[in-house]
Enzyme design. Structure first.
Site, PDB file in Angstrom:
ATOM      1  CE  LYS A  72      85.832  44.611  21.397  1.00  0.00           C
ATOM      2  NZ  LYS A  72      85.274  43.875  20.234  1.00  0.00           N
ATOM      3  CG  ASP A  89      86.559  40.695  19.513  1.00  0.00           C
ATOM      4  OD1 ASP A  89      87.092  40.234  18.481  1.00  0.00           O
ATOM      5  OD2 ASP A  89      85.498  41.350  19.507  1.00  0.00           O
ATOM      6  CD  GLU A  96      83.878  38.000  19.276  1.00  0.00           C
ATOM      7  OE1 GLU A  96      83.000  38.568  18.602  1.00  0.00           O
ATOM      8  OE2 GLU A  96      83.940  38.089  20.517  1.00  0.00           O
ATOM      9  CG  ASP A 111      82.034  39.085  15.435  1.00  0.00           C
ATOM     10  OD1 ASP A 111      80.907  39.089  14.886  1.00  0.00           O
ATOM     11  OD2 ASP A 111      82.429  40.035  16.123  1.00  0.00           O
ATOM     12  CE  LYS A 150      79.413  41.283  17.399  1.00  0.00           C
ATOM     13  NZ  LYS A 150      80.654  42.052  17.100  1.00  0.00           N
TER      14      LYS A 150
END
Length: 367
Positions: free
Chosen positions: A162, A191, A219, A244, A268
């Site tokens: 992250k 991400d 991402e 995403d 997702k």
């Protein structure tokens, strides 16, 4: 197989370590569990965690949507006509994708039981096992490097890092520190959770490329609504870029695919509204030659089981981010997928392989 009742339950499970991204910090995983019972005694389960800063759903809104809007419209419907049921579900409300996903999961669980097949087999059965990555929360570079090393020591070959907080130079230093600590045998996925501006994203990715930090993919580097900006980053970097938060619906996916705004798409279930729509997104991506990852929010093994069954069934889903249950202090789910370190296996039981008395035996719920 007529839908007889739909019930909701709230749960809360502490995390072993705070989960930090550019958008939020989570210390307790909260979710709404959904139980759908049929007239002939079958039970299906689903889950919807609230993710205020991504889906816009809260615990209260999820429960209200299911108990007072979606659920009443589905009572009495026959799951032998599943297309009618899914159409009714998705036309019942605008948005509310998490609530829809929870009901969708429970329906698919029931469809697997009806067919007497594991859900992964019913959906296509492409894989028998999956390998998940593990997420390193965004912190200072020393802590992130230590966390990365600990996850590698536990056997994880892929880490999702992250970033997207503080000055962009800080993010580059975070990745340098991790690489210095763990070497280059482990895949790194970054991400940014929308945390970068367009041109600074290009600059940061270029710096990491020039430094040979060997990043597998980046991402959602920019804001979810900025598809043109996402396209710019994709066109001006060599590292594959994954959409995403920019992709919730098949229509969103189509726009990204037509613009060639990303090299990959993260599906997702909480964004898509469940497996029914996720299959459509994946099919669109596959028709454009774009591979997909299936990821998750901070969910228990219930929601992740549904996502894993979907992901394993489809050859175009090639990357898997299912570490959330491993971050929880307690496993509150009987049955479902089986973790063996970084590997995920599937029960041979019909549906998602969940224990019929899941709620009553393991959890204390509040309706």
């Amino acid at each position: 197989m007529i839908i007889h009742s739909i019930e909701t339950f709230s749960i809360a499970v502490p995390l072993t370590k705070p989960f930090k991204t550019a958008l939020r910090t989570v210390i307790i995983a909260e979710s709404i569990f959904v139980k759908i019972s049929t007239e002939d005694g079958f039970v299906g389960w689903g889950e919807a965690p609230p993710t205020h800063v991504i889906t816009g759903d809260s615990l209260g809104s999820i429960q209200f949507a299911i108990n007072h809007v979606m659920g009443p419209q589905l009572l009495g419907l026959d799951l032998h006509h599943s297309e009618r049921v899914f159409q009714k579900l998705h036309r019942s409300m605008v948005g509310n994708s998490s609530a829809k996903a929870a009901i969708d999961m429970a329906i698919h669980d029931l469809l697997g039981q009806l067919a007497r097949l594991p859900l992964v087999t019913l959906l296509g059965g492409y894989r028998d096992t999956l390998e998940t990555d593990f997420t390193v929360s965004v912190n200072d570079e020393e802590e992130m490097a230590e966390d990365a090393a600990s996850y590698v020591a536990k056997g994880f070959n892929m880490l999702k890092i992250k970033v997207g907080i503080d000055d962009i130079a800080k993010d580059v230093e975070r990745i340098r520190a991790i690489r210095q600590k763990i070497g280059y045998d482990t895949k790194l996925r970054l991400d940014a959770n929308q945390g970068w501006e367009v041109k600074e994203a290009v600059r940061a990715i270029g710096q990491m490329e020039d430094a040979g930090l060997d990043i597998e993919l980046i991402e959602q580097p920019v804001k979810a609504y900025d598809i043109e900006g996402l396209q710019y980053v994709t066109q001006h970097t060599h590292t594959p870029i994954m959409a995403d938060e920019s992709v919730f619906t098949p229509r969103d996916a189509l726009r990204v695919l037509q613009m060639r705004a990303a090299d990959l798409i993260n599906i997702k279930l909480m964004k898509a509204g469940g497996i029914y729509q996720a299959l459509k997104i994946n099919a669109l991506a596959e028709s454009y030659g774009v591979e997909c990852m299936t990821g998750s929010m901070v969910e228990t093994k219930l929601g992740i089981s549904a996502a894993a069954h979907f992901a394993a069934s489809q050859p175009n889903v090639t990357r898997f981010d299912f570490d959330a249950p491993l971050m929880l202090a307690e496993d509150v789910v009987d049955g479902g997928i089986i973790y063996d370190g970084r590997n995920i296996k599937f029960s041979k039981e019909p549906g998602m392989g969940l224990n019929k008395e899941l709620m009553n035996k393991r959890l204390q719920h509040k309706r």
